[in-house]
Write a protein that holds these residues in place. Structure first.
Motif, PDB file in Angstrom:
ATOM      1  N   THR A  73       0.857  -1.182   0.000  1.00 36.87           N
ATOM      2  CA  THR A  73       0.000   0.000   0.000  1.00 36.87           C
ATOM      3  C   THR A  73       0.897   1.238   0.000  1.00 36.87           C
ATOM      4  N   THR A  74       0.538   2.238  -0.814  1.00 33.88           N
ATOM      5  CA  THR A  74       1.380   3.441  -0.798  1.00 33.88           C
ATOM      6  C   THR A  74       1.097   4.261   0.452  1.00 33.88           C
ATOM      7  N   MET A  75       2.093   5.064   0.833  1.00 35.18           N
ATOM      8  CA  MET A  75       1.915   5.968   1.974  1.00 35.18           C
ATOM      9  C   MET A  75       0.717   6.883   1.732  1.00 35.18           C
ATOM     10  N   ALA A  76       0.579   7.381   0.482  1.00 31.37           N
ATOM     11  CA  ALA A  76      -0.497   8.330   0.170  1.00 31.37           C
ATOM     12  C   ALA A  76      -1.865   7.698   0.345  1.00 31.37           C
ATOM     13  N   LYS A  77      -2.003   6.467  -0.113  1.00 28.89           N
ATOM     14  CA  LYS A  77      -3.303   5.804  -0.048  1.00 28.89           C
ATOM     15  C   LYS A  77      -3.742   5.613   1.405  1.00 28.89           C
ATOM     16  N   LEU A  78      -2.810   5.178   2.242  1.00 31.84           N
ATOM     17  CA  LEU A  78      -3.154   4.954   3.644  1.00 31.84           C
ATOM     18  C   LEU A  78      -3.402   6.282   4.360  1.00 31.84           C
ATOM     19  N   ALA A  79      -2.594   7.298   4.026  1.00 30.31           N
ATOM     20  CA  ALA A  79      -2.752   8.607   4.676  1.00 30.31           C
ATOM     21  C   ALA A  79      -4.125   9.201   4.385  1.00 30.31           C
ATOM     22  N   ASP A  80      -4.625   8.966   3.167  1.00 30.87           N
ATOM     23  CA  ASP A  80      -5.885   9.579   2.741  1.00 30.87           C
ATOM     24  C   ASP A  80      -7.105   8.707   3.008  1.00 30.87           C
ATOM     25  N   ASP A  81      -6.904   7.520   3.571  1.00 31.43           N
ATOM     26  CA  ASP A  81      -8.038   6.618   3.774  1.00 31.43           C
ATOM     27  C   ASP A  81      -8.988   7.181   4.825  1.00 31.43           C
ATOM     28  N   LEU A  97       2.376  13.668   7.378  1.00 31.98           N
ATOM     29  CA  LEU A  97       3.405  14.597   7.863  1.00 31.98           C
ATOM     30  C   LEU A  97       4.799  14.177   7.416  1.00 31.98           C
ATOM     31  N   ALA A  98       4.901  13.060   6.717  1.00 33.87           N
ATOM     32  CA  ALA A  98       6.209  12.552   6.288  1.00 33.87           C
ATOM     33  C   ALA A  98       6.435  12.831   4.803  1.00 33.87           C
ATOM     34  N   ALA A  99       7.700  12.998   4.450  1.00 35.65           N
ATOM     35  CA  ALA A  99       8.121  13.065   3.043  1.00 35.65           C
ATOM     36  C   ALA A  99       7.361  14.145   2.259  1.00 35.65           C
ATOM     37  N   SER A 100       7.207  13.920   0.949  1.00 31.03           N
ATOM     38  CA  SER A 100       6.502  14.861   0.073  1.00 31.03           C
ATOM     39  C   SER A 100       5.395  14.088  -0.620  1.00 31.03           C
ATOM     40  N   PRO A 101       4.431  14.812  -1.222  1.00 30.45           N
ATOM     41  CA  PRO A 101       3.341  14.092  -1.910  1.00 30.45           C
ATOM     42  C   PRO A 101       3.858  13.108  -2.962  1.00 30.45           C
ATOM     43  N   GLN A 102       4.891  13.502  -3.702  1.00 25.13           N
ATOM     44  CA  GLN A 102       5.420  12.600  -4.731  1.00 25.13           C
ATOM     45  C   GLN A 102       5.971  11.323  -4.096  1.00 25.13           C
ATOM     46  N   ILE A 103       6.753  11.505  -3.035  1.00 27.12           N
ATOM     47  CA  ILE A 103       7.348  10.332  -2.378  1.00 27.12           C
ATOM     48  C   ILE A 103       6.258   9.467  -1.763  1.00 27.12           C
ATOM     49  N   PRO A 225      -9.716   6.451  18.028  1.00 32.17           N
ATOM     50  CA  PRO A 225     -10.082   7.741  17.446  1.00 32.17           C
ATOM     51  C   PRO A 225      -9.368   8.899  18.168  1.00 32.17           C
ATOM     52  N   ARG A 226      -9.010   8.647  19.419  1.00 29.44           N
ATOM     53  CA  ARG A 226      -8.266   9.651  20.172  1.00 29.44           C
ATOM     54  C   ARG A 226      -6.782   9.315  20.059  1.00 29.44           C
ATOM     55  N   SER A 227      -6.197   9.677  18.935  1.00 28.50           N
ATOM     56  CA  SER A 227      -4.774   9.414  18.722  1.00 28.50           C
ATOM     57  C   SER A 227      -4.232  10.415  17.725  1.00 28.50           C
ATOM     58  N   LYS A 228      -2.943  10.684  17.807  1.00 28.43           N
ATOM     59  CA  LYS A 228      -2.377  11.644  16.855  1.00 28.43           C
ATOM     60  C   LYS A 228      -0.867  11.481  16.750  1.00 28.43           C
ATOM     61  N   TYR A 229      -0.296  12.149  15.742  1.00 30.29           N
ATOM     62  CA  TYR A 229       1.154  12.186  15.583  1.00 30.29           C
ATOM     63  C   TYR A 229       1.576  13.637  15.552  1.00 30.29           C
ATOM     64  N   LEU A 230       2.415  14.015  16.484  1.00 27.82           N
ATOM     65  CA  LEU A 230       2.921  15.394  16.544  1.00 27.82           C
ATOM     66  C   LEU A 230       4.391  15.371  16.141  1.00 27.82           C
ATOM     67  N   LYS A 231       4.725  16.222  15.180  1.00 24.40           N
ATOM     68  CA  LYS A 231       6.079  16.202  14.610  1.00 24.40           C
ATOM     69  C   LYS A 231       6.678  17.599  14.678  1.00 24.40           C
ATOM     70  N   VAL A 232       7.822  17.718  15.312  1.00 29.41           N
ATOM     71  CA  VAL A 232       8.502  19.011  15.429  1.00 29.41           C
ATOM     72  C   VAL A 232       9.768  18.971  14.578  1.00 29.41           C
ATOM     73  N   TYR A 240      12.605  15.888   8.192  1.00 31.79           N
ATOM     74  CA  TYR A 240      12.620  14.829   9.196  1.00 31.79           C
ATOM     75  C   TYR A 240      12.384  15.425  10.578  1.00 31.79           C
ATOM     76  N   ALA A 241      11.901  14.585  11.477  1.00 34.39           N
ATOM     77  CA  ALA A 241      11.572  15.053  12.826  1.00 34.39           C
ATOM     78  C   ALA A 241      12.828  15.337  13.639  1.00 34.39           C
ATOM     79  N   LEU A 242      12.806  16.441  14.376  1.00 33.75           N
ATOM     80  CA  LEU A 242      13.795  16.631  15.449  1.00 33.75           C
ATOM     81  C   LEU A 242      13.301  15.858  16.671  1.00 33.75           C
ATOM     82  N   ALA A 243      11.991  15.935  16.868  1.00 36.08           N
ATOM     83  CA  ALA A 243      11.333  15.144  17.905  1.00 36.08           C
ATOM     84  C   ALA A 243       9.895  14.937  17.466  1.00 36.08           C
ATOM     85  N   SER A 244       9.351  13.776  17.769  1.00 36.85           N
ATOM     86  CA  SER A 244       7.954  13.526  17.428  1.00 36.85           C
ATOM     87  C   SER A 244       7.364  12.562  18.442  1.00 36.85           C
TER      88      SER A 244
END
Lengths: 330, 204
Positions: A73-81, A97-103, A225-232, A240-244
């Motif tokens: 599965t591509t990153m994009a497909k899962l991200a947009d599901d 929050l990772a990479a670029s749309p192309q990647i 449903p109460r979950s998230k990814y915070l990326k600094v 890339y993350a300095l901390a996440s």
């Protein structure tokens, strides 16, 4: 780039059967082709698995609260599901929050979790010292290198290279299992056991053996449903993350019923802060509890002068992520 | 597929099974497996491998014999003289090489040309018909969305995809979903304006 044989595998079984020394699987290619150009990866043969069995390994499937995701599965497909965004937003967040749309269009999630470190001394072969690239050669980072981006958790005196990915933190937080097809047949391992600490062998990054092919990831209880990814990071996007922090919470009133915490940008491998989780479970998410949990999470940190800031940044990232997650609707 | 090709396939598998130096030592000097060295760096690596591919580029079938190491970008520019797609960083960091593969924006510098077989590739040259600019191209002109223009083909291909993906809802979303395309002239505000204008025209 060095010459190599290229072959397309039609089936997973065929791909595994054709494995051998010097052979690597190729899917999205975003890590492999990059590192081949840099002469860091030197496969003699690439087995292209991107189109295995007409998309058989490209799927997102819910069965109750259990989630199973195909390795290709591509990153994009899962991200947009839509369902993943609603029921397990930490998985979607960690991807968009990772990479670029192309990647994200190219990279498959199995390759994503296996991406190699961005340590400049690993990526640049003009540095003779890199225990990860050339075992026993030393570590240019520890030997006076620039270490602002390097890890503070899970390091060794041989390697302090940071695990660069984001999605892995979400998988480790949700207790994902990796389904593998190996030359001896299928087997499963906990995602938390797949990556191994650098220790004295930084060149060995996972417990995967020659020919092992990841076919799927499964999460038995993915309904967070109460979950998230915070990326600094230094730049707001495409960095890339300095901390996440990958966080997932279940509250009963003001009490933490279940909490999951994966930390990124700060460790040598995908990092689960289990002891910090344990300190929070059964109590309130107040300031003193969060402060104590952050202390516990980073108690074992080893720093250099340049990356010492990651301890405070990591703690604040984790506390902010937990507070923001608590404010989400359960 | 030619006899040569079959021989190459059989040969490469056999070589692999034997593995290492023994396999390499058996390399024939045929049309498929040339005798160029592996850069002198690896005693056991294969020599240069050439394979036949059939690509669908801007709706045209292109049959080529290529080195397995060729990226889609290099084939477009060097073999097919489609020089609109640009080589910026060659490592997937700048987006200047962005093309559409089966409708998805893709970095042609990190795509092996061999992998593109069986897909439909559209480059900046194939975006519009001969007489009319694509709405995104026109929007870039009208909004002065470039200075030197080197990143522009990649920006335009990415901008079109940004809209068709449904990620051009607001300025902030456009900026986030165009972040894979760098512009050293920093024409970013005008690029965002161009994508917005084209979104209206494209009905996104």
């Amino acid at each position: 780039m060095r010459p190599f044989y290229y072959e397309r595998a039609e089936t997973a079984v065929g791909a595994v059967a054709s494995s051998g020394p010097g052979t690597h699987y190729l899917a999205g290619g975003t890590t492999m082709v990059d590192l081949m150009k840099l002469d860091v990866q030197r496969p003699t043969r690439l087995v292209d698995i991107s189109g295995l069995e007409g998309g058989r390994y490209d799927f997102i499937r819910w069965d109750g609260d259990a989630l199973r995701i195909g390795a290709l599965t591509t990153m994009a497909k899962l991200a947009d599901d839509e369902q993943v965004r609603r029921r397990a937003p930490v998985l979607s967040d960690a991807l968009w929050l990772a990479a670029s749309p192309q990647i994200r269009n190219m990279a498959r999630i199995s390759g994503n979790v296996l991406q190699r470190t961005r340590c400049p001394y690993f990526r640049d072969t003009s540095y003779a010292q890199c225990n990860k690239r050339v075992p026993g050669s030393g570590c240019a980072a520890l030997d006076g290198g620039v270490t602002r981006h390097h890890a503070v958790l899970g390091t060794s005196d041989q390697c302090i290279a940071t695990y660069p990915g984001d999605f892995a933190q979400a998988l480790i937080a949700l207790d994902a299992v990796v389904e593998i097809l190996s030359p001896d047949g299928p087997r499963s391992v906990r995602f938390a056991d797949m990556h191994v600490l650098p220790g004295g062998k930084p060149d060995r990054e996972t417990m995967l053996k020659e020919g092992d092919l990841i076919v799927a990831f499964s999460i038995e209880d993915a309904a967070f449903p109460r979950s998230k990814y915070l990326k600094v990071r230094d730049r707001e996007s495409y960095a890339y993350a300095l901390a996440s922090a990958a966080t997932a919470l279940r509250m009963e009133g003001d009490t933490v019923a279940d909490v999951r915490l994966g930390l990124g940008g700060v460790a040598t491998v995908p990092w689960r802060a289990k002891e910090a989780e344990a300190s929070l479970r059964g109590g309130p998410l107040d300031e003193s509890a969060l402060e104590r949990a952050a202390q516990i999470a980073f108690a074992g940190a080893t720093t250099t002068e340049e990356n010492a800031f990651k301890v405070d940044l990591g703690k604040r990232t984790m506390v902010r992520a937990l507070l923001e997650t608590a404010r989400m609707e359960g | 597929m030619s006899d040569d090709h079959d021989r190459f396939d059989n040969f490469s598998r056999r070589t692999l099974m034997k593995g290492g130096a023994a396999g390499a030592a058996m390399l024939p000097m045929g049309a498929r497996a040339q005798s160029m060295s592996a850069g002198g760096a690896s005693a056991t690596g294969p020599s240069v491998q050439r394979i036949e591919v059939s690509l669908d580029i801007n709706g045209q079938r292109r049959d080529l014999t290529i080195d397995t190491r060729s990226t889609l970008l290099d084939v477009l520019r060097h073999e097919l003289e489609l020089t609109g797609s640009k080589k910026g960083c060659d490592h997937g960091q700048c987006g200047a090489c962005t093309v559409h593969v089966d409708g998805q924006r893709t970095l042609s510098c990190l795509t092996l040309a061999a992998q593109a077989e069986g897909t439909k590739v559209v480059t900046i040259e194939g975006l519009s018909d001969e007489d009319n600019l694509h709405p995104m191209q026109r929007a870039f002109v009208e909004n002065d969305a470039f200075q030197c223009g080197y990143c522009t083909p990649g920006q335009i291909m990415s901008g079109v995809a940004c809209i068709t993906e449904g990620h051009a809802g607001s300025d902030a979303e456009i900026r986030e979903y165009m972040s894979g395309n760098l512009c050293r002239c920093a024409a970013y505000p005008n690029i965002v304006a161009a994508v917005k204008q084209a979104r209206t025209e494209m009905g996104g």
